[in-house]
Enzyme design. Structure first.
Site, PDB file in Angstrom:
ATOM      1  N   ARG A  53       0.844  -1.202   0.000  1.00 52.24           N
ATOM      2  CA  ARG A  53       0.000   0.000   0.000  1.00 52.24           C
ATOM      3  C   ARG A  53       0.874   1.245   0.000  1.00 52.24           C
ATOM      4  O   ARG A  53       0.578   2.224  -0.692  1.00 52.24           O
ATOM      5  CB  ARG A  53      -0.944  -0.009   1.204  1.00 52.24           C
ATOM      6  CG  ARG A  53      -1.964  -1.130   1.162  1.00 52.24           C
ATOM      7  CD  ARG A  53      -2.902  -1.076   2.351  1.00 52.24           C
ATOM      8  NE  ARG A  53      -3.793   0.076   2.280  1.00 52.24           N
ATOM      9  CZ  ARG A  53      -4.561   0.489   3.276  1.00 52.24           C
ATOM     10  NH1 ARG A  53      -4.540  -0.150   4.437  1.00 52.24           N
ATOM     11  NH2 ARG A  53      -5.357   1.528   3.125  1.00 52.24           N
ATOM     12  N   CYS A  79      -1.429   6.229   8.926  1.00 49.31           N
ATOM     13  CA  CYS A  79      -1.743   4.955   8.265  1.00 49.31           C
ATOM     14  C   CYS A  79      -2.841   5.252   7.257  1.00 49.31           C
ATOM     15  O   CYS A  79      -2.790   6.265   6.568  1.00 49.31           O
ATOM     16  CB  CYS A  79      -2.145   3.902   9.292  1.00 49.31           C
ATOM     17  SG  CYS A  79      -3.524   4.411  10.358  1.00 49.31           S
TER      18      CYS A  79
END
Length: 279
Positions: free
Chosen positions: A179, A234
């Site tokens: 990611r 995050c």
């Protein structure tokens, strides 16, 4: 360790009236599962806190997928659970650590210092055949006083000012490597990372379902200046919380959490995103 509680200590304090236990179990994508697990069995005297109903605010155009809850509303939830500024609070989740760490960070942000994460979570507690119950406790309402700690929260404007400029602060992306690299994005509308961010995967804070010890956390962040400002993020501000805790355990002094995280960053169309085509 400073911010973690071991199950043996918690077991010895189950009947202590000044201890409150927070069950923070949750499953992303299945929001009712945490409450269902709590209803099935939980640590005695534990009160359930839902990530999206209690520990997050309403989703809007900006603020990310799990915006911070309104402090006044969270204060009411804590008071209903019998938590005052004098209460020692132990948070646990299924053993993932992220949901309990989110609760831990929120209380620290509100100015409550006597809050800890149960190392190993529910999983280790249950595997040790420690007491479990279905009984939902009834708590006497308490008075929780808020003393916000802005040094623990990085605003969007602050992140924007340091993006691509690692001289002023270290920006840490806590998500999985694919990611971060922009090779895979299962949740958010855009892939990649905030310019200049380095990758320290939150899962690497654990070993065998437990937080690594202080020395191992120091090794994870080796080479980083302990006096330099650090901002962790995050996808939505949840899995960055374990990295925040790990950095504090490792002795880093100036750590902030970007609560909106990547999902907030990409809500502004003009913001740049970095990707890496190859490993």
């Amino acid at each position: 360790m400073k911010y973690l509680a071991e199950k043996e200590w918690v077991l010895s304090k189950l009947d202590d009236s000044n201890i409150r236990i927070a069950d923070c179990r949750f499953k992303l994508g299945s929001p009712d599962e945490g409450r269902s697990l709590y209803d099935h069995s939980h640590i005695p005297h534990a009160v359930y806190f839902d990530l999206e109903k209690d520990l997050s605010g309403p989703v809007r155009e900006h603020g990310g997928r799990h915006p911070l809850p309104d402090p006044a509303q969270l204060k009411k939830v804590l008071e209903k659970a019998g938590i005052s500024r004098d209460t020692t609070v132990i948070a646990y989740d299924g053993g993932e650590g992220a949901f309990a760490a989110r609760f831990w960070w929120l209380l620290r942000y509100l100015g409550h210092e006597k809050v800890f994460v149960l190392n190993g979570g529910y999983k280790e507690w249950a595997e040790s055949d420690y007491p479990l119950t279905k009984e939902v406790p009834s708590m006497e309402r308490a008075d929780f006083k808020i003393d916000l700690q802005p040094d623990k929260l990085a605003s969007y404007e602050e992140v924007k000012s340091v993006a691509g400029n690692q001289d002023s602060a270290v920006l840490i992306d806590s998500r999985e490597e694919k990611r971060y690299l922009g090779l895979e994005e299962p949740i958010d509308k855009k892939a990649g990372h905030i310019p200049g961010a380095i990758n320290k995967v939150w899962l690497e804070a654990y070993k065998n379902g437990r937080f690594k010890d202080t020395k191992e956390q120091e090794n994870r962040f080796a080479g980083m200046d302990k006096n330099k400002p650090i901002i962790v993020y995050c996808g939505s501000g949840v899995t960055a919380a374990p990295n925040f805790l790990a950095l504090k355990e490792a002795g880093y002094k100036h750590v902030k959490l970007y609560a909106g995280s990547f999902s907030d960053w990409i809500s502004y169309d003009s913001n740049k995103i970095e990707t890496v085509e190859k490993y």
